[in-house]
Write an enzyme that holds these catalytic residues in place. Sequence first.
Site, PDB file in Angstrom:
ATOM      1  N   ASN A 183     -11.329 137.201 165.539  1.00 11.56           N
ATOM      2  CA  ASN A 183     -10.727 136.807 166.823  1.00 11.56           C
ATOM      3  C   ASN A 183     -10.862 137.862 167.915  1.00 11.56           C
ATOM      4  O   ASN A 183     -10.772 137.535 169.085  1.00 11.56           O
ATOM      5  CB  ASN A 183      -9.263 136.361 166.631  1.00 11.56           C
ATOM      6  CG  ASN A 183      -8.381 137.465 166.129  1.00 11.56           C
ATOM      7  OD1 ASN A 183      -8.869 138.464 165.619  1.00 11.56           O
ATOM      8  ND2 ASN A 183      -7.090 137.300 166.257  1.00 11.56           N
ATOM      9  N   GLU A 284      -3.152 145.761 159.615  1.00 13.21           N
ATOM     10  CA  GLU A 284      -2.712 145.010 160.796  1.00 13.21           C
ATOM     11  C   GLU A 284      -2.805 143.540 160.416  1.00 13.21           C
ATOM     12  O   GLU A 284      -3.899 142.968 160.398  1.00 13.21           O
ATOM     13  CB  GLU A 284      -3.622 145.315 161.995  1.00 13.21           C
ATOM     14  CG  GLU A 284      -3.575 146.746 162.470  1.00 13.21           C
ATOM     15  CD  GLU A 284      -2.285 147.107 163.184  1.00 13.21           C
ATOM     16  OE1 GLU A 284      -1.486 146.208 163.500  1.00 13.21           O
ATOM     17  OE2 GLU A 284      -2.065 148.307 163.398  1.00 13.21           O
ATOM     18  N   CYS A 318      -3.150 137.575 167.090  1.00 15.86           N
ATOM     19  CA  CYS A 318      -2.032 137.852 166.182  1.00 15.86           C
ATOM     20  C   CYS A 318      -0.735 138.091 166.947  1.00 15.86           C
ATOM     21  O   CYS A 318       0.335 138.003 166.375  1.00 15.86           O
ATOM     22  CB  CYS A 318      -2.374 139.050 165.314  1.00 15.86           C
ATOM     23  SG  CYS A 318      -2.898 140.427 166.310  1.00 15.86           S
ATOM     24  N   GLU A 491      -1.983 151.517 165.264  1.00 15.88           N
ATOM     25  CA  GLU A 491      -3.276 151.809 165.883  1.00 15.88           C
ATOM     26  C   GLU A 491      -3.055 152.118 167.359  1.00 15.88           C
ATOM     27  O   GLU A 491      -2.029 151.755 167.939  1.00 15.88           O
ATOM     28  CB  GLU A 491      -4.226 150.616 165.705  1.00 15.88           C
ATOM     29  CG  GLU A 491      -4.562 150.416 164.245  1.00 15.88           C
ATOM     30  CD  GLU A 491      -5.645 149.382 163.982  1.00 15.88           C
ATOM     31  OE1 GLU A 491      -5.865 148.490 164.815  1.00 15.88           O
ATOM     32  OE2 GLU A 491      -6.272 149.472 162.912  1.00 15.88           O
TER      33      GLU A 491
HETATM   34  P1  NAD Z   1      -8.860 136.847 157.080  1.00 12.57           P
HETATM   35  O1  NAD Z   1      -7.850 137.643 156.353  1.00 12.57           O
HETATM   36  O2  NAD Z   1      -9.312 135.572 156.503  1.00 12.57           O
HETATM   37  O3  NAD Z   1     -10.194 137.716 157.289  1.00 12.57           O
HETATM   38  C1  NAD Z   1     -10.184 138.994 157.884  1.00 12.57           C
HETATM   39  C2  NAD Z   1     -11.308 139.796 157.293  1.00 12.57           C
HETATM   40  O4  NAD Z   1     -11.068 139.981 155.921  1.00 12.57           O
HETATM   41  C3  NAD Z   1     -12.682 139.131 157.425  1.00 12.57           C
HETATM   42  O5  NAD Z   1     -13.644 140.145 157.652  1.00 12.57           O
HETATM   43  C4  NAD Z   1     -12.892 138.562 156.027  1.00 12.57           C
HETATM   44  O6  NAD Z   1     -14.249 138.432 155.669  1.00 12.57           O
HETATM   45  C5  NAD Z   1     -12.243 139.656 155.201  1.00 12.57           C
HETATM   46  N1  NAD Z   1     -11.887 139.292 153.839  1.00 12.57           N
HETATM   47  C6  NAD Z   1     -11.334 138.147 153.386  1.00 12.57           C
HETATM   48  N2  NAD Z   1     -11.187 138.222 152.029  1.00 12.57           N
HETATM   49  C7  NAD Z   1     -11.649 139.444 151.655  1.00 12.57           C
HETATM   50  C8  NAD Z   1     -11.787 140.117 150.409  1.00 12.57           C
HETATM   51  N3  NAD Z   1     -11.413 139.579 149.257  1.00 12.57           N
HETATM   52  N4  NAD Z   1     -12.332 141.358 150.410  1.00 12.57           N
HETATM   53  C9  NAD Z   1     -12.716 141.941 151.563  1.00 12.57           C
HETATM   54  N5  NAD Z   1     -12.624 141.350 152.750  1.00 12.57           N
HETATM   55  C10 NAD Z   1     -12.089 140.118 152.808  1.00 12.57           C
HETATM   56  O7  NAD Z   1      -8.264 136.674 158.540  1.00 12.57           O
HETATM   57  P2  NAD Z   1      -8.927 135.915 159.774  1.00 12.57           P
HETATM   58  O8  NAD Z   1      -8.733 134.465 159.587  1.00 12.57           O
HETATM   59  O9  NAD Z   1     -10.307 136.415 160.002  1.00 12.57           O
HETATM   60  O10 NAD Z   1      -8.032 136.472 160.983  1.00 12.57           O
HETATM   61  C11 NAD Z   1      -6.864 135.850 161.377  1.00 12.57           C
HETATM   62  C12 NAD Z   1      -5.669 136.632 160.875  1.00 12.57           C
HETATM   63  O11 NAD Z   1      -5.752 137.971 161.314  1.00 12.57           O
HETATM   64  C13 NAD Z   1      -4.378 136.106 161.457  1.00 12.57           C
HETATM   65  O12 NAD Z   1      -3.389 136.055 160.476  1.00 12.57           O
HETATM   66  C14 NAD Z   1      -4.008 137.127 162.519  1.00 12.57           C
HETATM   67  O13 NAD Z   1      -2.658 137.192 162.806  1.00 12.57           O
HETATM   68  C15 NAD Z   1      -4.537 138.376 161.916  1.00 12.57           C
HETATM   69  N6  NAD Z   1      -4.819 139.373 162.939  1.00 12.57           N
HETATM   70  C16 NAD Z   1      -4.002 140.464 162.981  1.00 12.57           C
HETATM   71  C17 NAD Z   1      -4.195 141.428 163.952  1.00 12.57           C
HETATM   72  C18 NAD Z   1      -3.301 142.635 164.017  1.00 12.57           C
HETATM   73  O14 NAD Z   1      -3.661 143.599 164.665  1.00 12.57           O
HETATM   74  N7  NAD Z   1      -2.152 142.636 163.360  1.00 12.57           N
HETATM   75  C19 NAD Z   1      -5.234 141.299 164.885  1.00 12.57           C
HETATM   76  C20 NAD Z   1      -6.066 140.166 164.817  1.00 12.57           C
HETATM   77  C21 NAD Z   1      -5.834 139.216 163.807  1.00 12.57           C
END
Ligand code: NAD
Length: 513
Positions: A183, A284, A318, A491
Site C-alpha cells: 500500500n 508495524e 494502516c 519508525e
Molecule cells: P501482508 O501481511 O499480507 O503482507 C505484507 C508483506 O508480508 C508482503 O511483502 C508479503 O509478501 C509478506 N509476507 C506474507 N507472508 C509472509 C511470510 N510467511 N514470510 C515472509 N513474508 C511474508 O499485508 P498486506 O496485505 O500487504 O498489507 C496490509 C496490512 O499492512 C494491513 O493490515 C495494514 O494495516 C498493514 N500496514 C501497516 C502499516 C504500519 O506502519 N503499521 C503500514 C502499511 C500497512
Amino acid sequence: MSAVCLPRTCRLLRQVPRGLPAAMRRHFSLDVAAPLLRTQGFVNGRWVSAASVFPVLDPATGQEIARVADFGPAEAKQAVDAAHEAFQSWKHVTAKERSVVLRKWFDLLMLHRDDLASIITFECGKPIRESLGEISYSASFLEWFSEEARRIYGDIVPPPARDRKILLLKQPIGVASIITPWNFPSAMITRKVGAALAAGCTVVVKPAEDTPLSALALAELAAQAGVPAGVFNVVPCSRDQTPSVGRVLCTDPLVAKISFTGSTNTGKVLLKMAADTVKKASMELGGHAPFIVFDSADVDRAVGGAMASKFRNSGQTCVCSNRFLVQSGIYERFLEKLGRAMDSELRVGHGSEPHTTQGPLINAGAAEKVVQQISDAVSRGAKVLKGGKRLDGSFMEPTLLADVTADMLCTKEETFGPLVPVIRFDTEEEAVAVANASSVGLAGYFYSQDVGQIWRVVEALEVGIVGVNEGLLSTPEATFGGVKQSGLGREGSKYGIDEYLEVKYMCFGGLDP
Ligand code: NAD
C-alpha cells in the site's frame, strides 16, 4: 527472462484514462518511467535473473504490466550473504560519508519523482496525486536519516567509583531483513532502510508481490547514488515463494534484525520464525483507527479530517479511520456534511487520471471484503446513506453507513477500503470505551474544542499515534508505530534509528583515582 510489457501498457493507457489530456497521459505512464523499470532482483550491486518470473498486474484493469524475477530461498540466501559481507566495510564508513550517500539518494528520488509516482500508480492503483505525495514522503525519510546519521551519540555516564569511566557506545546491529506491504510500495521501504543505512547496517528488502517495481526502481537509484554493492539488496518473489524466502530472511543466523510492515497475522508468523535465533524485531502491523467527533467539535474541520484520513489510497492505509464515533448532538449535522463532501470531492477512476481521487482496491478479494462488511452491517440494521456497491473489477463505491453498532463486522476488523461506518454515542466515557475495545492500537483521531477533554482523551486512547483536530499526521520528524497488536518499535523521528543500533556498555577501569 524477465520483461516489462510496455506494448500492452501502451494499449492500456489508450483505453483507460478517457478524457486525460494527451500531454498528461504521456507524462504519467509506464513508457516514460521505463528508464527506472527493472524486472530482475538486485543482489550485491548486480541485476540478477531467476529460473522463473511472476506477473505484476495493474489493479485497475487486471492487465499484466511486467514480469519480474521470482526469487527463491537460494537467491535470498545469496542476498543475505552479500549483505553480511558488505556490512564488514559499511559499518566502518564514516557517518558523514553515509550521510552524503543517503542525501544523494534523496536527491535522485526527487529528480525522478514523476516516473517513480507513475510506477506506484500502475502497480498499486493509487491516484497519481497521491503517488507523487508518496514519493515526496518516501524521499523525506532518506533526507531525514541522512541528517540523523551524524547524530548517533553515545553517553558518558558518571561512574559509581573514581577509578573507572563508564561509556555507552552505539553500534550498528548488522544485516536487517526488511519485509514491506503493497500500500506504500516506496515509503515503507525508505522509512526502514533510511534508518538502517544511516546506522551502518546493510539490508535485504523483500517487497510485496503486488508491487516489486517500486522497490527495484529504488535499487536502481541507490546504485546511481553510490550505495556500495551489497548494502541494499532487493529479493522480489511471488506469493508462492514468499514463505520460503521469508523463512531465510527470518531465520538465517547472519541476519541480526527483522523489520516488517504488514498485517498483524503475518507479523506473528515472522516473529515466531525470528524467535529461534533471537533476532531484534520491529513490527508495524494492522490498525483499526477510531475517529471520534465530540459535540464541541468544529464540524467542518472534522469533515475535512474525516475525508483526508478515510479516503487516502481508497481507504487502504494502516492509519485510515476505520470506526467513526459521533456524539448525539452533532450526529445528524456531521452525516449530512460528510455526505455532501463525499459527493463533491470523490471521483472513482484509473489512478493516472488527474481528477481521480479513488483508485481500485488492490484486488477483487479486497473489494469483496468491503462488500461483506457492508452487507453484514445492513443485515444488523445499518442504513446505507451513500454508495454501498462494488463497481467493475476491484473498484468500490465510497460508502457511508449510519446507525452502525459495535456488534457489526466493520467495527470489529480492519476494513482497508472506502467505507465510513458511523456509530452514535452519548458520553465521553462511552466513546473512549468503544475506541479502546480493540486488540490493535495504531492511530486514533478526535475532534473537540474542549481543552480539558482533549487532554483526557489523548491520555485515555490506547494508540501509538493520535490526531487532535487533524486527520493527516505522518511525517519523518515524528514517531510512527502502534501499541497492543499493532506492533513493536517506532519508525521515523530521532527514535527510528535506535531500531538498528545496539548499545554497548564499556567500563574503563584501573584508572588512578
Ligand atoms: P501482508 O501481511 O499480507 O503482507 C505484507 C508483506 O508480508 C508482503 O511483502 C508479503 O509478501 C509478506 N509476507 C506474507 N507472508 C509472509 C511470510 N510467511 N514470510 C515472509 N513474508 C511474508 O499485508 P498486506 O496485505 O500487504 O498489507 C496490509 C496490512 O499492512 C494491513 O493490515 C495494514 O494495516 C498493514 N500496514 C501497516 C502499516 C504500519 O506502519 N503499521 C503500514 C502499511 C500497512
